[in-house]
Design a protein around this motif. Structure first.
Motif, mmCIF file in Angstrom:
data_model
loop_
_atom_site.group_PDB
_atom_site.id
_atom_site.type_symbol
_atom_site.label_atom_id
_atom_site.label_comp_id
_atom_site.label_asym_id
_atom_site.label_seq_id
_atom_site.Cartn_x
_atom_site.Cartn_y
_atom_site.Cartn_z
ATOM 1 N N ARG A 46 0.679 -1.264 -0.030
ATOM 2 C CA ARG A 46 0.039 -0.077 -0.020
ATOM 3 C C ARG A 46 0.823 1.376 0.014
ATOM 4 O O ARG A 46 0.297 2.383 0.600
ATOM 5 C CB ARG A 46 -0.861 -0.069 1.186
ATOM 6 N N HIS A 47 1.867 1.267 -0.548
ATOM 7 C CA HIS A 47 2.916 2.279 -0.803
ATOM 8 C C HIS A 47 2.399 3.294 -1.751
ATOM 9 O O HIS A 47 2.260 2.840 -2.908
ATOM 10 C CB HIS A 47 4.403 2.081 -1.014
ATOM 11 N N PRO A 48 1.842 4.536 -1.326
ATOM 12 C CA PRO A 48 1.266 5.237 -2.713
ATOM 13 C C PRO A 48 2.079 5.877 -3.491
ATOM 14 O O PRO A 48 1.836 5.860 -4.663
ATOM 15 C CB PRO A 48 0.390 6.558 -1.666
ATOM 16 N N LEU A 49 3.518 6.101 -2.961
ATOM 17 C CA LEU A 49 4.304 6.658 -3.903
ATOM 18 C C LEU A 49 4.621 5.463 -4.986
ATOM 19 O O LEU A 49 5.048 6.040 -6.036
ATOM 20 C CB LEU A 49 5.720 6.729 -2.908
ATOM 21 N N GLY A 50 4.345 4.204 -4.728
ATOM 22 C CA GLY A 50 4.746 3.197 -5.722
ATOM 23 C C GLY A 50 4.195 3.523 -6.940
ATOM 24 O O GLY A 50 4.327 3.497 -7.999
ATOM 25 N N ARG B 50 7.573 14.551 -13.109
ATOM 26 C CA ARG B 50 6.272 14.099 -12.996
ATOM 27 C C ARG B 50 5.844 13.579 -11.833
ATOM 28 O O ARG B 50 4.375 13.721 -11.575
ATOM 29 C CB ARG B 50 5.942 12.927 -14.238
ATOM 30 N N THR B 51 6.615 12.987 -11.082
ATOM 31 C CA THR B 51 6.113 12.353 -9.811
ATOM 32 C C THR B 51 5.745 13.569 -8.857
ATOM 33 O O THR B 51 4.870 13.737 -8.160
ATOM 34 C CB THR B 51 7.334 11.779 -9.158
ATOM 35 N N LYS B 52 6.617 14.867 -8.969
ATOM 36 C CA LYS B 52 6.292 16.068 -8.023
ATOM 37 C C LYS B 52 4.871 16.498 -8.526
ATOM 38 O O LYS B 52 4.005 16.881 -7.781
ATOM 39 C CB LYS B 52 7.282 17.059 -8.234
ATOM 40 N N SER B 53 4.513 16.441 -10.003
ATOM 41 C CA SER B 53 3.328 17.194 -10.386
ATOM 42 C C SER B 53 2.268 16.028 -9.965
ATOM 43 O O SER B 53 1.104 16.561 -9.558
ATOM 44 C CB SER B 53 3.409 17.186 -11.870
ATOM 45 N N GLU B 54 2.264 14.870 -9.925
ATOM 46 C CA GLU B 54 1.340 13.899 -9.297
ATOM 47 C C GLU B 54 1.154 14.338 -7.975
ATOM 48 O O GLU B 54 -0.167 14.327 -7.631
ATOM 49 C CB GLU B 54 1.849 12.405 -9.837
ATOM 50 N N MET B 55 2.092 14.426 -7.343
ATOM 51 C CA MET B 55 1.905 14.551 -5.937
ATOM 52 C C MET B 55 1.068 16.050 -5.630
ATOM 53 O O MET B 55 0.104 16.029 -4.856
ATOM 54 C CB MET B 55 3.126 14.877 -5.089
ATOM 55 N N LEU B 56 1.247 16.967 -6.504
ATOM 56 C CA LEU B 56 0.358 18.293 -6.248
ATOM 57 C C LEU B 56 -1.042 17.897 -6.878
ATOM 58 O O LEU B 56 -1.875 18.341 -6.316
ATOM 59 C CB LEU B 56 1.309 19.332 -7.007
ATOM 60 N N ASN B 57 -1.099 17.213 -7.878
ATOM 61 C CA ASN B 57 -2.625 16.838 -8.197
ATOM 62 C C ASN B 57 -3.145 15.849 -7.228
ATOM 63 O O ASN B 57 -4.342 16.426 -7.141
ATOM 64 C CB ASN B 57 -2.130 16.033 -9.547
ATOM 65 N N ALA B 58 -2.535 15.394 -6.576
ATOM 66 C CA ALA B 58 -3.245 14.614 -5.320
ATOM 67 C C ALA B 58 -3.872 15.625 -4.412
ATOM 68 O O ALA B 58 -4.698 15.437 -3.729
ATOM 69 C CB ALA B 58 -2.621 13.588 -4.722
ATOM 70 N N ARG B 59 -2.795 16.503 -4.173
ATOM 71 C CA ARG B 59 -3.143 17.576 -3.038
ATOM 72 C C ARG B 59 -4.321 18.369 -3.601
ATOM 73 O O ARG B 59 -5.040 18.843 -2.630
ATOM 74 C CB ARG B 59 -1.760 18.260 -2.834
ATOM 75 N N LEU B 60 -4.397 18.684 -4.717
ATOM 76 C CA LEU B 60 -5.364 19.512 -5.491
ATOM 77 C C LEU B 60 -6.692 18.765 -5.372
ATOM 78 O O LEU B 60 -7.690 19.325 -4.992
ATOM 79 C CB LEU B 60 -4.991 19.965 -6.657
#
Lengths: 67, 253
Positions: free
Chosen positions: B94-98, B232-242
């Motif tokens: 269940r690692h979300p980063l994976g 792209r990973t940073k972008s995905e993290m920001l998207n999750a926060r949004l």
């Protein structure tokens, strides 16, 4: 000039060698620029949300400090 | 698990990189070096590939296509294997980063697979006399390309983001079976595509003057993957926060 033309000719295979390098450059540059632009857009959007809401800003600041 | 126990187990294993905050710090530290290494290795690699290396005695100057084709094909496999590792860590621990890194890597892998196919075609026309043939290697790489596209489509196919993540991760793991098929296709089926000449037992079957541009281009492509993966990973993290803030994403996919 002669040498340059010979180089561009690629031993008669110019029509195959240059499209190969051109295509790779186009695809890789596009993907890099698009990825970077998307990141910047999302950063700006998150920043705008923080600026718009002082309550959120403090929450975000706390989260930032904690991370 | 208590906080202390978590920290202790994290610091002992690779799992510590599954911590998003720690990942971000590492990524920001790596990024400028990866970008600088990319520029240098690509500059020297291109110079060697286009100017300083000799034409092949049989292939002539079309051998220069190999300096793009072979690293692209290697990366097509490497990126997929990385995504599979990420998907497994997501499904098992269940690692979300994976799943975030796998999602971020997918378009890069698809791009490399497309380049491997397209540049191979550009080489095949003058050397084999055909743009395409249903050879085992070519067909299995085409399937890899469709696996990437299927993964991306499945990821975005659900209203509920988590369902898409689970379905796409599962598809990614099932598709791993294709990797050994691609690798050994040239040995199992004796068709048109030539067997490996670098990654084989004993010394590589190509001369140093061609090994250097190939190696540098492979390094450059690997660093390119790291650079774009970080963005792209940073972008995905920001998207999750949004998404968590309940804001519709305007940044596109």
């Amino acid at each position: 000039m002669e040498a340059l033309l010979a180089f561009l000719d690629m031993g008669g295979y110019a029509a195959f060698v240059w499209p190969c390098f051109g295509l790779a450059a186009a695809v890789m540059i596009y993907l890099f620029v698009a990825s970077r632009r998307e990141l910047k857009a999302r950063e700006a959007r998150l920043e705008a949300l923080r600026a718009a809401s002082p309550r959120r800003r403090s929450g975000a600041a706390q989260r930032e400090a904690a991370s | 698990m208590s906080r202390a126990a978590t920290t202790a187990s994290e610091s002992r294993s690779l799992h510590r990189f599954a911590n998003p905050a720690r990942f971000l710090r590492a990524a920001d530290a790596v990024y400028p070096w990866a970008l600088a290494g990319l520029v240098v290795s690509l500059g020297i690699g291109l110079f060697l590939a286009l100017f300083a290396s000799p034409p092949d005695y049989q292939q002539g100057d079309t051998v220069r296509i190999m300096y793009v084709h072979v690293p692209s094909a290697w990366m097509a496999l490497f990126v997929y294997a990385s995504m599979a590792a990420g998907s497994a860590s997501y499904l098992i621990w269940r690692h979300p980063l994976g799943v975030i890194t796998a999602k971020a890597a997918a378009p890069v892998g698809a791009a490399f697979t497309f380049l491997a196919l397209a540049t191979g075609s550009l080489w095949g026309k003058p050397m084999w006399g055909t743009w395409w043939v249903w050879d085992a290697r070519l067909t299995s790489v085409l399937i890899l390309f469709f696996l990437y596209l299927g993964y991306i489509a499945l990821m975005n196919a659900f209203e509920n983001a988590e369902r898409g993540q689970k379905a796409a991760s599962l598809l990614c793991l099932v598709g791993v079976i294709n990797l050994p098929i691609i690798k050994f296709s040239v040995d199992w089926w004796n068709t048109l595509h030539q067997p490996a000449s670098v990654s084989r037992i004993g010394t590589p079957a190509i001369h140093e003057s061609m090994l250097w541009p190939l190696g540098l281009m492979a390094l450059a492509f690997t660093l390119y993957f790291i650079v774009v993966l970080i963005l792209r990973t940073k972008s995905e993290m920001l998207n999750a926060r949004l998404r968590a803030l309940g804001v519709a994403d305007l940044g596109g996919r």
